[in-house]
Design a protein around this motif. Structure first.
Motif, PDB file in Angstrom:
ATOM      1  N   TYR A   1       0.830  -1.211   0.000  1.00  0.00           N
ATOM      2  CA  TYR A   1       0.000   0.000   0.000  1.00  0.00           C
ATOM      3  C   TYR A   1       0.864   1.261   0.000  1.00  0.00           C
ATOM      4  O   TYR A   1       0.669   2.153  -0.799  1.00  0.00           O
ATOM      5  CB  TYR A   1      -0.960   0.021   1.197  1.00  0.00           C
TER       6      TYR A   1
ATOM      7  N   TYR B   1      -3.325   1.811  -3.894  1.00  0.00           N
ATOM      8  CA  TYR B   1      -4.666   1.955  -4.474  1.00  0.00           C
ATOM      9  C   TYR B   1      -4.610   2.617  -5.848  1.00  0.00           C
ATOM     10  O   TYR B   1      -5.421   2.298  -6.728  1.00  0.00           O
ATOM     11  CB  TYR B   1      -5.612   2.702  -3.538  1.00  0.00           C
TER      12      TYR B   1
ATOM     13  N   ALA C   1      -3.912  -6.465  -1.964  1.00  0.00           N
ATOM     14  CA  ALA C   1      -2.902  -5.755  -1.183  1.00  0.00           C
ATOM     15  C   ALA C   1      -2.129  -6.808  -0.400  1.00  0.00           C
ATOM     16  O   ALA C   1      -2.695  -7.810   0.043  1.00  0.00           O
ATOM     17  CB  ALA C   1      -3.555  -4.768  -0.234  1.00  0.00           C
TER      18      ALA C   1
ATOM     19  N   THR D   1       0.390  -5.938   2.571  1.00  0.00           N
ATOM     20  CA  THR D   1       0.896  -4.731   3.211  1.00  0.00           C
ATOM     21  C   THR D   1       0.963  -4.890   4.723  1.00  0.00           C
ATOM     22  O   THR D   1       0.353  -5.803   5.282  1.00  0.00           O
ATOM     23  CB  THR D   1      -0.011  -3.536   2.822  1.00  0.00           C
TER      24      THR D   1
ATOM     25  N   SER E   1      -7.322   2.689   4.211  1.00  0.00           N
ATOM     26  CA  SER E   1      -6.453   2.140   3.165  1.00  0.00           C
ATOM     27  C   SER E   1      -7.107   0.918   2.523  1.00  0.00           C
ATOM     28  O   SER E   1      -7.091   0.768   1.291  1.00  0.00           O
ATOM     29  CB  SER E   1      -5.091   1.769   3.740  1.00  0.00           C
TER      30      SER E   1
ATOM     31  N   MET F   1      -8.248   0.568  -1.420  1.00  0.00           N
ATOM     32  CA  MET F   1      -7.787  -0.550  -2.264  1.00  0.00           C
ATOM     33  C   MET F   1      -8.978  -1.250  -2.918  1.00  0.00           C
ATOM     34  O   MET F   1      -8.971  -1.523  -4.116  1.00  0.00           O
ATOM     35  CB  MET F   1      -6.966  -1.556  -1.449  1.00  0.00           C
TER      36      MET F   1
ATOM     37  N   TYR G   1      -7.140  -8.210   0.784  1.00  0.00           N
ATOM     38  CA  TYR G   1      -6.232  -7.333   1.523  1.00  0.00           C
ATOM     39  C   TYR G   1      -5.520  -8.202   2.539  1.00  0.00           C
ATOM     40  O   TYR G   1      -6.114  -8.633   3.525  1.00  0.00           O
ATOM     41  CB  TYR G   1      -7.028  -6.223   2.200  1.00  0.00           C
TER      42      TYR G   1
END
Length: 148
Positions: free
Chosen positions: A63, A71, A88, A90, A97, A101, A109
């Motif tokens: 990220y 993003y 993601a 991250t 965040s 995304m 994520y």
């Protein structure tokens, strides 16, 4: 497209820290995935995708990167290479965040400090079903929706 064996799945990694990219590559290869692109930033990734003979099935984006945030890169991938599944990967645990995304095309994520077996499950699910929602992701999104 359903893939049974993860060694058929190709992955791109985008992270601005070289040692982190190498660690992620090593873990993914141990899990049986084929890492075909490793980029330090979104601009380099797009260049590599534009010249690639074969596109990756999945792109794992950090990220927090210089030049473009994850993003922003996700949005470019979604528009230019819609067949690539985006997640993601991250250390960023901020719900804002996560939401950015998802709004820009990521359908999972994942947390870097998380269990690599969850990464494996997520990558296979991204290819087979188009998404993977972890417990953290689900609870964060539910809380975000409740607060809106």
């Amino acid at each position: 497209m359903t893939i049974e064996q993860n060694e058929e799945i190709s992955v791109a990694i985008v992270d601005d820290h070289q040692q982190m990219r190498e660690m992620i590559r090593s873990v993914l290869q141990q899990l049986g995935f084929k890492v075909i692109i490793s980029a330090p930033d979104g601009k380099t990734l797009i260049e590599q995708l534009n010249s690639a003979e074969k596109l990756p099935n999945v792109c794992l984006l950090d990220y927090n990167m210089p030049k473009m945030k994850g993003y922003q890169v996700a949005g470019l991938i979604r528009r230019q290479f819609p067949e690539i599944k985006i997640a993601a990967l991250t250390a960023n645990l901020e719900t804002e965040s996560l939401v950015k995304m998802v709004k820009n095309g990521a359908t999972s994520y994942l947390i870097k400090s998380g269990d690599p077996l969850e990464w494996k499950e997520a990558i296979i699910s991204l290819v087979n079903r188009g998404h993977f929602v972890s417990e953290w992701m689900a609870s964060s999104l539910l809380e975000y929706i409740r607060l809106q």
